[in-house]
Design an enzyme around this catalytic site. Structure first.
Site, PDB file in Angstrom:
ATOM      1  N   ASP A   1      61.368 -53.606 -54.534  1.00 28.01           N
ATOM      2  CA  ASP A   1      62.533 -54.486 -54.490  1.00 28.01           C
ATOM      3  C   ASP A   1      63.437 -54.158 -55.691  1.00 28.01           C
ATOM      4  O   ASP A   1      63.780 -52.998 -55.898  1.00 28.01           O
ATOM      5  CB  ASP A   1      62.036 -55.947 -54.462  1.00 28.01           C
ATOM      6  CG  ASP A   1      63.135 -56.985 -54.342  1.00 28.01           C
ATOM      7  OD1 ASP A   1      63.635 -57.194 -53.226  1.00 28.01           O
ATOM      8  OD2 ASP A   1      63.479 -57.606 -55.371  1.00 28.01           O
TER       9      ASP A   1
ATOM     10  N   HIS B   1      58.819 -57.570 -46.064  1.00 27.50           N
ATOM     11  CA  HIS B   1      59.395 -57.161 -47.345  1.00 27.50           C
ATOM     12  C   HIS B   1      58.383 -57.047 -48.472  1.00 27.50           C
ATOM     13  O   HIS B   1      58.516 -56.190 -49.347  1.00 27.50           O
ATOM     14  CB  HIS B   1      60.479 -58.168 -47.739  1.00 27.50           C
ATOM     15  CG  HIS B   1      61.147 -57.844 -49.032  1.00 27.50           C
ATOM     16  ND1 HIS B   1      61.928 -56.714 -49.201  1.00 27.50           N
ATOM     17  CD2 HIS B   1      61.137 -58.480 -50.238  1.00 27.50           C
ATOM     18  CE1 HIS B   1      62.380 -56.684 -50.453  1.00 27.50           C
ATOM     19  NE2 HIS B   1      61.921 -57.740 -51.093  1.00 27.50           N
TER      20      HIS B   1
END
Length: 314
Positions: A108, A290
């Site tokens: 991320d 994610h």
């Protein structure tokens, strides 16, 4: 299941004008460093599954809570969170341990910092492993302007920049609910609702999908953000356009070997230009969302170890 006692006790290390809370494993493997960089809104603890496996494979595993997180420093100025400072912290960690270079892993926002570090300090990066967020080329427009054109002013990247302090206050007021609601898996895609999605998420009473982790694991994140607040970490977003300008003169090509790990159900888009900007790259795609290294920890760790083994064999 892990509990908080499974991650080593941290040390506080002064680097680059701040102090970082740093977790280590495999100190006996000094000379073979790998530095793991978390994303938002995360914590060094998000690498808990990978740390023992990488140490067992012969790595000195170094996992900082980056500035704005946990017990690391949270400077007050927004510009203290630009890519110069964030990459400077990682260079400072290398210097502290006496390493010329290391393998850097980022998920991320951690991936964005590692890509930026590699552009600004290429001699300090041996190889890159990025999870979720691929290399972003600069393009012709500053990133916040580009994202507003593409996604509108309610997009959280844009909102964080245009309405400073608004989202942070909501996250601070609902830290447990926000983190419980964001750390989910197996969510069904739905139509985007009006308003700023992450503020809506922080206020949402019933989470979607399945929990990503146990209550005791989630408590580590909640306790950390209840202590630090969210502003320092959100300030990373408030430097997007500043970073765009800082990187203007850097060679845009990543020359180091790189592994890109995507989640097939991640909302983050895969790169169409990775092979151009990162010519020495390999891609692995896992069937997850994610939070890749927490959602599929064994598969993520194995993908990393397989690639690192080939890297060293080469």
């Amino acid at each position: 299941m892990f509990d908080p006692t499974d991650i080593p006790e941290p040390v506080i290390i002064p680097v680059n004008g701040v102090e970082l809370e740093v977790f280590e494993a495999g100190r006996e493997n000094a000379g073979n460093p790998i530095i793991l960089c978390h994303g938002w809104p995360e914590h060094a603890y998000s690498w808990r599954h990978q740390m023992p496996a990488l140490a067992a494979a012969g790595y000195h595993v170094i996992v900082p809570n980056q500035r704005g997180y946990g017990h690391s420093s949270s400077p007050s100025r927004i510009t203290d969170y630009d890519i110069t400072q964030l990459s400077g912290d990682l260079v400072g960690l290398l210097d502290h341990f006496g390493y010329a270079e290391a393998v850097f892993v980022g998920h991320d926002w951690g991936a964005m910092v590692v890509w930026g570090l590699t552009l600004l300090h290429p001699a300090r990066v041996k190889a890159v492993i990025a999870l979720s967020v691929p290399y972003m080329d600069r393009g012709e427009k500053p990133w916040v302007e580009f994202l507003e054109d593409l996604m509108g002013s309610d997009n959280y990247f844009v909102h964080f920049n245009q309405k400073p302090g608004v989202a942070d206050a909501v996250f601070d007021a609902h830290a447990h609910r926000f983190l419980r609601n964001i750390f989910r898996k197996n969510q069904q895609p739905g139509e985007p609702e009006p308003g700023m999605a992450l503020i809506n998420l922080a206020r949402q009473e019933t989470p979607a999908g399945d929990p990503l982790m146990s209550d005791s694991e989630l408590a580590v994140f909640v306790e950390a953000f209840e202590g630090s607040g969210f502003t320092g970490s959100v300030n990373w977003y408030r430097n997007l356009d500043r970073n765009w300008h800082i990187l203007a003169d850097a060679d845009p090509i990543i020359h180091q070997p790189a592994l890109m790990i995507y989640g097939d159900r991640d909302v983050v888009q895969k790169s169409q230009t990775l092979a151009h900007f990162v010519p020495n790259s390999d891609v692995v795609t896992l069937d997850c969302g994610h939070w890749i290294q927490q959602e599929m920890p064994e598969e993520t760790t194995q993908a990393m170890l397989n690639w690192l083994q080939r890297l060293h064999a080469g």
